[in-house]
Design a protein around this motif. Structure first.
Motif, PDB file in Angstrom:
ATOM      1  N   GLN A  47     -28.211 -19.361 -91.194  1.00 43.98           N
ATOM      2  CA  GLN A  47     -27.269 -19.005 -92.259  1.00 43.98           C
ATOM      3  C   GLN A  47     -25.865 -19.504 -91.937  1.00 43.98           C
ATOM      4  O   GLN A  47     -25.165 -20.028 -92.815  1.00 43.98           O
ATOM      5  N   GLU A  48     -25.452 -19.349 -90.684  1.00 49.53           N
ATOM      6  CA  GLU A  48     -24.124 -19.814 -90.291  1.00 49.53           C
ATOM      7  C   GLU A  48     -24.024 -21.337 -90.392  1.00 49.53           C
ATOM      8  O   GLU A  48     -23.016 -21.873 -90.870  1.00 49.53           O
ATOM      9  N   ARG A 106     -30.023 -15.755 -88.727  1.00 49.41           N
ATOM     10  CA  ARG A 106     -28.561 -15.659 -88.776  1.00 49.41           C
ATOM     11  C   ARG A 106     -27.905 -16.974 -88.358  1.00 49.41           C
ATOM     12  O   ARG A 106     -26.922 -17.409 -88.968  1.00 49.41           O
ATOM     13  N   ASP A 107     -28.463 -17.623 -87.327  1.00 45.49           N
ATOM     14  CA  ASP A 107     -27.921 -18.921 -86.901  1.00 45.49           C
ATOM     15  C   ASP A 107     -28.060 -19.961 -88.012  1.00 45.49           C
ATOM     16  O   ASP A 107     -27.129 -20.748 -88.260  1.00 45.49           O
ATOM     17  N   ASP A 115     -23.841 -22.227 -94.045  1.00 43.46           N
ATOM     18  CA  ASP A 115     -22.533 -21.920 -94.623  1.00 43.46           C
ATOM     19  C   ASP A 115     -21.481 -22.945 -94.195  1.00 43.46           C
ATOM     20  O   ASP A 115     -20.638 -23.353 -95.002  1.00 43.46           O
ATOM     21  N   ARG A 116     -21.530 -23.354 -92.927  1.00 46.37           N
ATOM     22  CA  ARG A 116     -20.577 -24.377 -92.468  1.00 46.37           C
ATOM     23  C   ARG A 116     -20.813 -25.700 -93.187  1.00 46.37           C
ATOM     24  O   ARG A 116     -19.854 -26.404 -93.547  1.00 46.37           O
TER      25      ARG A 116
END
Length: 266
Positions: free
Chosen positions: A162-163, A159-160, A166-167
């Protein structure tokens, strides 16, 4: 276009955009690498080892269990449960396999309590020695079902990533839009400069425009009169004029001849 970005500014934005693209691509690679495994294989290994150890113990005392009165179908049922646990642990799907495997572990406790003979207590004790680790793995797998089929720690890491990915993508898109806008404005400014230069060159090559204001003022004064030459004055101008003869200059007297040299006689 004085506010248009310079070539240096456009190229700087392009470099920033490409760096953001490389960062996003790097996060993509790390994310794909992290998603190759769910992190559950290490935990499932405990299930497999426990089932394998108990299955081996049952096989070793199988003859004694039959002789002591344990039904054959019960022994076979115990063996089938343990073999399925071993197989599921090798290719486990947390969504479809978890509930069945948990049910097998619970049923084994009941099955061992019902066997006959002197080996019953040893089998029950062996199962209980593995119970704590089996229950721990069961809890981990239950959490994994809530976190996308991954180990909770693995899921947090994914999840980290992915974030961060995305940023990085959002940053790239913002820089891309800025770069395209800057490039467009710069090109428009360059075209405007070329048009102005061509217009200036054309103006320099054109014939000078008449002074319309002066012509308009002259027209208000009336037509311009042109005087014709006087014929009599023209005839007189054509008559030859008597030119004065130049005065005869008086001739200058010649200088006297030099005396002859005297030659001495011998």
């Amino acid at each position: 276009m004085s506010s248009a970005p310079s070539r240096f500014e456009v190229e700087h934005l392009h470099r920033l955009m490409m760096q953001a693209s490389a960062d996003a691509s790097q996060f993509d690679k790390r994310l794909l690498e992290e998603q190759k495994s769910d992190g559950l294989s290490g935990e499932l290994r405990h299930w497999h080892d426990a089932a394998d150890a108990i299955f081996g113990a049952v096989e070793r005392v199988k003859t004694d269990l039959l002789r002591d009165g344990t039904p054959k179908d019960q022994i076979e049922r115990i063996g089938d449960r343990l073999k399925e646990l071993k197989e599921r642990a090798k290719r486990f799907d947390v969504e479809s396999d978890l509930d069945n495997c948990v049910q097998h572990w619970k049923s084994l406790g009941l099955e061992f309590a019902q066997v006959s003979g002197k080996n019953r207590d040893a089998l029950v004790k062996l199962l209980e020695s593995r119970r704590q680790n089996v229950d721990r793995v069961t809890g981990v797998l239950s959490q994994a079902r809530k976190t996308g089929g991954m180990l909770p720690e693995k899921h947090r890491k994914v999840r980290d990533l992915q974030e961060q990915r995305d940023r990085a993508r959002e940053k790239y898109e913002r820089l891309r839009q800025k770069y395209l806008e800057a490039e467009r404005d710069h090109q428009a400014a360059e075209r405007q400069k070329q048009l102005q230069a061509q217009s200036q060159e054309h103006q320099e090559k054109k014939a000078p425009l008449p002074n319309l204001a002066a012509l308009s003022a002259q027209a208000k004064k009336g037509p311009i009169l042109v005087r014709l030459p006087d014929p009599k004055a023209a005839a007189q101008a054509k008559l030859p004029q008597t030119q004065a003869k130049p005065a005869v200059l008086a001739a200058k007297p010649l200088p006297p001849a030099p005396p002859k040299p005297v030659v001495a006689k011998p």
